[in-house]
Motif scaffolding. Structure first.
Motif, PDB file in Angstrom:
ATOM      1  N   ALA A  26      -2.287   8.012   6.008  1.00 55.29           N
ATOM      2  CA  ALA A  26      -3.694   8.023   5.581  1.00 55.29           C
ATOM      3  C   ALA A  26      -4.012   6.791   4.742  1.00 55.29           C
ATOM      4  CB  ALA A  26      -3.997   9.299   4.803  1.00 55.29           C
ATOM      5  N   ARG A  27      -3.116   6.448   3.823  1.00 60.48           N
ATOM      6  CA  ARG A  27      -3.330   5.245   2.996  1.00 60.48           C
ATOM      7  C   ARG A  27      -3.312   3.985   3.861  1.00 60.48           C
ATOM      8  NH1 ARG A  27      -1.800   3.341  -2.368  1.00 60.48           N
ATOM      9  NH2 ARG A  27      -2.580   1.203  -2.416  1.00 60.48           N
ATOM     10  N   GLY A  28      -2.366   3.920   4.792  1.00 61.50           N
ATOM     11  CA  GLY A  28      -2.287   2.757   5.671  1.00 61.50           C
ATOM     12  C   GLY A  28      -3.517   2.591   6.530  1.00 61.50           C
ATOM     13  N   LEU A  29      -4.034   3.692   7.082  1.00 56.94           N
ATOM     14  CA  LEU A  29      -5.244   3.626   7.916  1.00 56.94           C
ATOM     15  C   LEU A  29      -6.469   3.282   7.089  1.00 56.94           C
ATOM     16  CD1 LEU A  29      -4.647   6.671  10.289  1.00 56.94           C
ATOM     17  CD2 LEU A  29      -4.465   4.227  10.858  1.00 56.94           C
ATOM     18  N   PRO A  34     -10.267  -3.516  10.928  1.00 58.66           N
ATOM     19  CA  PRO A  34     -10.243  -3.615  12.400  1.00 58.66           C
ATOM     20  C   PRO A  34      -9.632  -4.910  12.926  1.00 58.66           C
ATOM     21  CG  PRO A  34     -12.336  -2.731  11.661  1.00 58.66           C
ATOM     22  CD  PRO A  34     -11.591  -3.127  10.428  1.00 58.66           C
ATOM     23  N   VAL A  35      -9.826  -5.998  12.198  1.00 55.52           N
ATOM     24  CA  VAL A  35      -9.319  -7.285  12.670  1.00 55.52           C
ATOM     25  C   VAL A  35      -7.785  -7.325  12.657  1.00 55.52           C
ATOM     26  CG1 VAL A  35      -9.321  -8.430  10.418  1.00 55.52           C
ATOM     27  CG2 VAL A  35      -9.700  -9.777  12.490  1.00 55.52           C
ATOM     28  N   ILE A  72       6.536  -6.733   5.064  1.00 61.02           N
ATOM     29  CA  ILE A  72       6.104  -8.047   4.595  1.00 61.02           C
ATOM     30  C   ILE A  72       4.786  -8.441   5.255  1.00 61.02           C
ATOM     31  CG2 ILE A  72       6.647 -10.522   4.693  1.00 61.02           C
ATOM     32  CD1 ILE A  72       9.622  -9.683   4.338  1.00 61.02           C
ATOM     33  N   VAL A  73       4.669  -8.203   6.544  1.00 58.72           N
ATOM     34  CA  VAL A  73       3.482  -8.641   7.293  1.00 58.72           C
ATOM     35  C   VAL A  73       2.340  -7.635   7.200  1.00 58.72           C
ATOM     36  CG1 VAL A  73       2.629  -9.275   9.588  1.00 58.72           C
ATOM     37  CG2 VAL A  73       4.901 -10.008   8.868  1.00 58.72           C
ATOM     38  N   LEU A  74       2.659  -6.328   7.176  1.00 62.82           N
ATOM     39  CA  LEU A  74       1.614  -5.305   7.285  1.00 62.82           C
ATOM     40  C   LEU A  74       1.272  -4.595   5.983  1.00 62.82           C
ATOM     41  CD1 LEU A  74       2.716  -3.571  10.613  1.00 62.82           C
ATOM     42  CD2 LEU A  74       1.056  -5.421  10.311  1.00 62.82           C
ATOM     43  N   GLY A  75       2.175  -4.549   5.028  1.00 68.16           N
ATOM     44  CA  GLY A  75       1.922  -3.772   3.821  1.00 68.16           C
ATOM     45  C   GLY A  75       1.861  -2.284   4.150  1.00 68.16           C
ATOM     46  N   PHE A  79       3.047   2.053   7.701  1.00 64.01           N
ATOM     47  CA  PHE A  79       3.156   3.503   7.927  1.00 64.01           C
ATOM     48  C   PHE A  79       2.651   3.899   9.319  1.00 64.01           C
ATOM     49  CE2 PHE A  79       4.337   4.622   3.586  1.00 64.01           C
ATOM     50  CZ  PHE A  79       4.980   5.833   3.756  1.00 64.01           C
ATOM     51  N   PRO A  80       1.392   3.600   9.677  1.00 59.75           N
ATOM     52  CA  PRO A  80       0.955   3.966  11.038  1.00 59.75           C
ATOM     53  C   PRO A  80       1.696   3.211  12.127  1.00 59.75           C
ATOM     54  CG  PRO A  80      -0.787   2.781   9.862  1.00 59.75           C
ATOM     55  CD  PRO A  80       0.282   3.104   8.864  1.00 59.75           C
ATOM     56  N   ALA A  81       2.088   1.962  11.863  1.00 60.44           N
ATOM     57  CA  ALA A  81       2.830   1.195  12.870  1.00 60.44           C
ATOM     58  C   ALA A  81       4.175   1.840  13.169  1.00 60.44           C
ATOM     59  CB  ALA A  81       3.025  -0.251  12.406  1.00 60.44           C
ATOM     60  N   LEU A  82       4.886   2.229  12.128  1.00 57.12           N
ATOM     61  CA  LEU A  82       6.190   2.871  12.313  1.00 57.12           C
ATOM     62  C   LEU A  82       6.051   4.260  12.913  1.00 57.12           C
ATOM     63  CD1 LEU A  82       7.866   1.569   9.082  1.00 57.12           C
ATOM     64  CD2 LEU A  82       8.875   1.407  11.361  1.00 57.12           C
TER      65      LEU A  82
END
Length: 199
Positions: A26-29, A34-35, A72-75, A79-82
């Motif tokens: 939720a925090r990551g989203l 959008p970019v 490093i790249v996403l911060g 969370f949603p990426a993983l």
């Protein structure tokens, strides 16, 4: 070995992992503009593919995590990426499982976020060489922390998993070195040619 399979962890560990994963996603989203969605999707795909490269580590088999580089790249978007990468691995290849998806996500994403925060402190306005060194230290640390969290998840589920927890820690040691070298090269290159990607 970073993927804990279904049927191993105790109920309280599964519930805690699910709640923490939901909060992190939720925090990551919330912070995901959008970019940045294509960048998140690309790194999620890279982590998915990297998990298919298995490395022998004594009696166990481990794979690249790349969660340090993701942090490093996403911060927080790590969370949603993983979560997406782990969900595809569970559904398509049976790595991990659906019941433990929350715990597996937390075990990889918390070190990723901490790595991202540490990198920003160590490499703020730093030259590319220092950024590469910071990336190596942070990425190796992310693998170590993931190993500790996986071992802790197993140990918290019963004394019978203590031996497996020790094996998890030992098997992640070679991955630390490999990922440190990989992250150093990748982040060092980004720092030289596209530093805004690390902002």
């Amino acid at each position: 070995m970073a993927h804990i399979p279904d049927g191993v962890l105790s109920g309280p560990v599964l519930v805690a992992g699910g709640l923490l994963a939901a909060a992190g996603v939720a925090r990551g989203l919330k912070e995901l503009e959008p970019v940045r969605v294509p960048k998140v999707a690309m790194l999620s795909a890279v982590m998915f593919v990297a998990s298919l490269i298995h490395l022998p580590a004594g009696p166990a088999s481990v794979h690249l995590l790349l969660n340090g580089m993701a942090g490093i790249v996403l911060g927080w978007a790590a969370f949603p990426a993983l979560l997406a990468a782990l969900l595809l691995q569970a559904v398509l290849f049976g790595f991990g499982g659906l019941l433990v998806l929350g715990v597996n996500t937390v075990n990889m994403a918390v070190p990723a976020v901490l790595t991202g925060l540490a990198f920003r402190r160590l490499a703020k306005e730093a030259p590319p060489r220092r950024a590469a060194l910071a990336a190596a230290v942070c990425s190796g640390s992310a693998v170590l922390l993931t190993g500790l969290m996986v071992a802790g998840s197993l140990a918290a589920s019963g004394r019978e998993f203590e031996a497996a927890a020790r094996l998890v820690m030992l098997s992640h040691l070679p991955v630390m070195g490999i990922e440190a070298v990989f992250a150093s090269a990748a982040i060092g290159l980004l720092a030289r040619v596209k530093p805004e990607a690390l902002a």
